[in-house]
Write a protein that holds these residues in place. Sequence first.
Motif, PDB file in Angstrom:
ATOM      1  N   SER A 228     -13.806  34.125 -31.896  1.00  0.00           N
ATOM      2  CA  SER A 228     -12.652  33.834 -31.500  1.00  0.00           C
ATOM      3  C   SER A 228     -11.387  34.092 -32.499  1.00  0.00           C
ATOM      4  O   SER A 228     -10.477  34.137 -31.978  1.00  0.00           O
ATOM      5  CB  SER A 228     -12.665  32.251 -31.429  1.00  0.00           C
ATOM      6  OG  SER A 228     -12.872  31.438 -32.416  1.00  0.00           O
ATOM      7  N   ASN A 231     -10.736  37.428 -32.242  1.00  0.00           N
ATOM      8  CA  ASN A 231     -10.243  37.856 -30.992  1.00  0.00           C
ATOM      9  C   ASN A 231     -11.337  38.971 -30.393  1.00  0.00           C
ATOM     10  O   ASN A 231     -10.755  39.996 -29.785  1.00  0.00           O
ATOM     11  CB  ASN A 231      -8.775  38.431 -30.803  1.00  0.00           C
ATOM     12  CG  ASN A 231      -8.510  38.650 -29.375  1.00  0.00           C
ATOM     13  OD1 ASN A 231      -8.762  37.779 -28.478  1.00  0.00           O
ATOM     14  ND2 ASN A 231      -7.468  39.386 -29.122  1.00  0.00           N
ATOM     15  N   MET A 256     -14.080  33.878 -22.893  1.00  0.00           N
ATOM     16  CA  MET A 256     -13.751  32.982 -23.895  1.00  0.00           C
ATOM     17  C   MET A 256     -12.383  32.920 -24.285  1.00  0.00           C
ATOM     18  O   MET A 256     -12.105  32.030 -25.141  1.00  0.00           O
ATOM     19  CB  MET A 256     -14.607  33.426 -24.970  1.00  0.00           C
ATOM     20  CG  MET A 256     -16.022  33.367 -24.962  1.00  0.00           C
ATOM     21  SD  MET A 256     -16.695  31.810 -24.683  1.00  0.00           S
ATOM     22  CE  MET A 256     -18.429  31.994 -24.794  1.00  0.00           C
ATOM     23  N   ASP A 257     -11.330  33.602 -23.649  1.00  0.00           N
ATOM     24  CA  ASP A 257     -10.116  33.689 -24.320  1.00  0.00           C
ATOM     25  C   ASP A 257      -9.453  32.335 -24.073  1.00  0.00           C
ATOM     26  O   ASP A 257      -8.339  31.747 -24.798  1.00  0.00           O
ATOM     27  CB  ASP A 257      -9.184  34.732 -23.219  1.00  0.00           C
ATOM     28  CG  ASP A 257      -9.692  36.092 -23.559  1.00  0.00           C
ATOM     29  OD1 ASP A 257     -10.346  36.455 -24.469  1.00  0.00           O
ATOM     30  OD2 ASP A 257      -9.383  36.938 -22.891  1.00  0.00           O
ATOM     31  N   GLU A 261      -8.450  30.071 -30.671  1.00  0.00           N
ATOM     32  CA  GLU A 261      -9.317  30.347 -32.106  1.00  0.00           C
ATOM     33  C   GLU A 261     -10.466  29.319 -32.450  1.00  0.00           C
ATOM     34  O   GLU A 261     -10.879  29.520 -33.552  1.00  0.00           O
ATOM     35  CB  GLU A 261      -8.439  30.469 -33.201  1.00  0.00           C
ATOM     36  CG  GLU A 261      -7.477  31.711 -32.865  1.00  0.00           C
ATOM     37  CD  GLU A 261      -6.565  32.024 -34.174  1.00  0.00           C
ATOM     38  OE1 GLU A 261      -6.448  31.231 -35.238  1.00  0.00           O
ATOM     39  OE2 GLU A 261      -5.672  33.069 -34.234  1.00  0.00           O
ATOM     40  N   CYS A 262     -10.459  28.551 -31.439  1.00  0.00           N
ATOM     41  CA  CYS A 262     -11.674  27.601 -31.724  1.00  0.00           C
ATOM     42  C   CYS A 262     -11.515  26.891 -33.194  1.00  0.00           C
ATOM     43  O   CYS A 262     -12.334  26.810 -33.886  1.00  0.00           O
ATOM     44  CB  CYS A 262     -13.194  28.163 -31.872  1.00  0.00           C
ATOM     45  SG  CYS A 262     -13.648  28.847 -30.091  1.00  0.00           S
ATOM     46  N   HIS A 271     -17.710  26.691 -26.536  1.00  0.00           N
ATOM     47  CA  HIS A 271     -18.098  28.078 -26.926  1.00  0.00           C
ATOM     48  C   HIS A 271     -19.672  28.284 -26.971  1.00  0.00           C
ATOM     49  O   HIS A 271     -20.037  29.129 -26.381  1.00  0.00           O
ATOM     50  CB  HIS A 271     -17.340  28.611 -28.262  1.00  0.00           C
ATOM     51  CG  HIS A 271     -17.290  30.151 -28.185  1.00  0.00           C
ATOM     52  ND1 HIS A 271     -18.634  30.899 -28.575  1.00  0.00           N
ATOM     53  CD2 HIS A 271     -16.416  31.037 -28.268  1.00  0.00           C
ATOM     54  CE1 HIS A 271     -18.335  32.200 -28.727  1.00  0.00           C
ATOM     55  NE2 HIS A 271     -16.948  32.292 -28.703  1.00  0.00           N
TER      56      HIS A 271
END
Length: 311
Positions: A228, A231, A256-257, A261-262, A271
């Motif tokens: 994440s 990217n 997962m976008d 950035e989790c 995620h």
Amino acid sequence: MRLLGALFYRLMQVFGLVLRVTPTCIKSAIGTAGAFLWLDVVGFRRRVVLLNLAFAFPRNPEESSTAFKERIYTLARANLKNYFLGFFEVLEKTTWSYETFQKKVTFEGIEHIHKVMADGKGAFFLGSHMGNWEVNLALSRWVGKPLSVIVRYVRNSFWDEALKLSREKFEVNLLPEQSSGVAALRAYKKGHMVAFVLDQHTGEPHGVLARFFGLKAWSAKGLAILSSRLNAKILPLYTYRANGKINVVVLPPMEMDDLGECREDAQILEHVQRCNNMIESWVRKYPDQYFWIHRRFKAHFDYKTEKLPFP
């Protein structure tokens, strides 16, 4: 011990040559007999396999207790048979040339890898202990891109050396479990394919408590954090055995976008949960080919005290 491990690897190659000329029907018969002895006589980790299967595939409302028990035992025997067949393949693999490998293994979805890596970047793979995962180590030769895999080294240096030689046969880069995040990051930036095997029990601080088959299961969060924040795309990959061949399937990149950035715990958990759901979908297709001997659900029940749900 490492020297003995290297010598044992040569012995593995001898057995591999014998197995290559052994008819498939005989290997299948050995696997069937071995599974019966394992489950009904020796009993090594029998309780673990039965508990895992019984909780993952619980009794149906219309199913009798006897029928439920027979279903789980039948699935357990098929599962243990696949361990034997997988072990035979691992031994044979020590003698395979790349040309032999192409005859024994089929790949689906290679175009997804080329598309993701077209700009020279690396790629992350979501893997699991599904089918014969050891054959995935030859992916680099097939695709023409370097492959790095995070491995958990065996404590016994004898077995560790034998496994290392077997795994490095097709030019795979083995990344140590210690400081694996840094090693994976460096490999990705070099344009490597980096594989994460995500379905082993990983407690705090490196794991999160997610769900697998609806049961609580600690799962590694390294892939979620790395992919994440870089990217980077994640390509799901699994194997299964059918029609005398090992089949490797690469699926399109996961969506997962929306998780960014989790940076938050809830994002990391979501995620990881999506990854677990993906692995679960494979296992439901081929339940007999998963690694049920692993104590995956330590967070959900105690393997020593939990009772089997049938007499």
